[in-house]
Design a protein around this motif. Sequence first.
Motif, short mmCIF file in Angstrom:
data_model
loop_
_atom_site.label_atom_id
_atom_site.label_comp_id
_atom_site.label_asym_id
_atom_site.label_seq_id
_atom_site.Cartn_x
_atom_site.Cartn_y
_atom_site.Cartn_z
N CYS A 1 -6.20 27.89 8.48
CA CYS A 1 -6.52 29.18 7.97
C CYS A 1 -5.00 29.13 6.80
N ILE A 2 -5.42 29.83 5.94
CA ILE A 2 -4.20 30.18 4.93
C ILE A 2 -3.84 31.80 4.54
N GLU A 3 -2.70 32.14 4.60
CA GLU A 3 -2.24 33.49 4.05
C GLU A 3 -1.35 33.59 3.12
N ARG A 4 -1.43 34.18 2.19
CA ARG A 4 -0.53 34.39 1.13
C ARG A 4 0.33 35.58 1.29
N LEU A 5 1.71 35.46 1.08
CA LEU A 5 2.64 36.57 1.44
C LEU A 5 2.84 37.35 0.35
N VAL A 6 1.87 37.82 -0.41
CA VAL A 6 2.21 38.68 -1.46
C VAL A 6 1.91 40.08 -1.04
N ALA A 7 1.06 40.17 0.06
CA ALA A 7 0.81 41.52 0.48
C ALA A 7 0.44 41.46 2.01
N LEU A 8 0.82 42.68 2.65
CA LEU A 8 0.87 42.55 4.27
C LEU A 8 -0.78 42.21 4.67
N ASN A 9 -1.64 42.92 3.99
CA ASN A 9 -2.98 42.81 4.37
C ASN A 9 -4.05 41.89 3.74
N THR A 10 -3.31 40.87 3.33
CA THR A 10 -4.00 39.60 2.75
C THR A 10 -4.91 38.94 3.80
N ALA A 11 -6.13 39.10 3.70
CA ALA A 11 -7.04 38.30 4.56
C ALA A 11 -6.79 36.89 4.46
N PRO A 12 -7.07 36.29 6.12
CA PRO A 12 -6.85 34.99 6.02
C PRO A 12 -8.03 34.33 5.48
N ILE A 13 -7.95 32.98 4.82
CA ILE A 13 -8.92 32.19 4.50
C ILE A 13 -8.93 30.77 5.02
N THR A 14 -10.09 30.48 5.64
CA THR A 14 -10.22 29.37 6.13
C THR A 14 -10.23 28.05 5.11
#
Length: 267
Positions: free
Chosen positions: A84-97
Amino acid sequence: TWLNHSRLTANIRHPLQLNDKISFDESADNDFNVSDLSPPGDLLIPVDTDSTVPAVRLDPYHLLPDEQNPEIVIYMDRALGQWCIERLVALNTAPITLNENDVVEFGGQSWQLKLGHVETVTRQVELPKQTLNGLDFIFDLSLDEEVTQLKLRTPEQTLDFHIRSHHYLTLNLARYRASDAGKGLDETQQGWVYPEQLTKDLGIDISYLNIQIHRARKQFADQLHNSYDAQHLIQRRAGRLRFGGSLFSVYKGQQLECELHDMSCGG
C-alpha cells in the motif's frame, strides 16, 4: 549449462557463490555474473533504464525517499497481502493498494513495482502473527516531558525501542485511551482523538504529525520482524486517531501516571 566455464552434470546441484560465471554455451562472451545471493524479494525499479540509482528492496515499511524528508510511505498490509502507498501531503490521505508494474513517483523519479514471485519451495516459513492486544507497552517519560523511552514486552522477550521523539505522540494517544477507559467507555470507543487536538497538545503542525505517525509505525515494523501489523499501532477512523495497544503503562519521572490493564489515568 556452464558454471565458471565448467560444464555441469545433469541433475546435480551446484551451490552458487558471489561472482560465479554462468553461461549456456561455451562462449565466454555470454556469461551471466552472480552479483547478489539475496533471497527473492519485491523491488522498486527505476523506470529510467539509464539511471545509476539502485533498486529499492522493499521491507515491511518504508519512508521514501528517506526518513528525514519523506514524500510517500509504502508498507505491506498483511491482511490484504498487498503493498500500500500513502502520500504525506495530508493526514487523512487514504492508502492505495499497489499491483505489480504500477509506477510510483518520489524523489523526482519514477519507480515500478516488481514482485519477487517466491516459489513455494523457497518461501520462508512466516512467524506466527501476534496481535497488538498481546503486547505490553511501557513508556518512560521525563518530568519535563522532553524525553520519552519505550519498551515493549512480548510473550518471548522485552524489546527496547530506545528514546525517540515519535514515542511522545504514541504516549499521548495512550493517555487518551486510558482516560476513556477510566470513564467506562467501551473498548471500541476508547482513545479516539481528532488530529487538531493532537497538534495543539504536542505543539506541532499536521504535516509533522503525519510524519511522526509513520515513523512510529516503521520502527514497530522494523523491530518486530514482519509478524505484526504496523499500520494498526496508530489507528485511523472517521478522521480521528487512536493508539492501537490495549496493554500499557506510562511512567513520568519513574512514577506510574496511568496504565491500561485494570486501572486508568489518575490525572
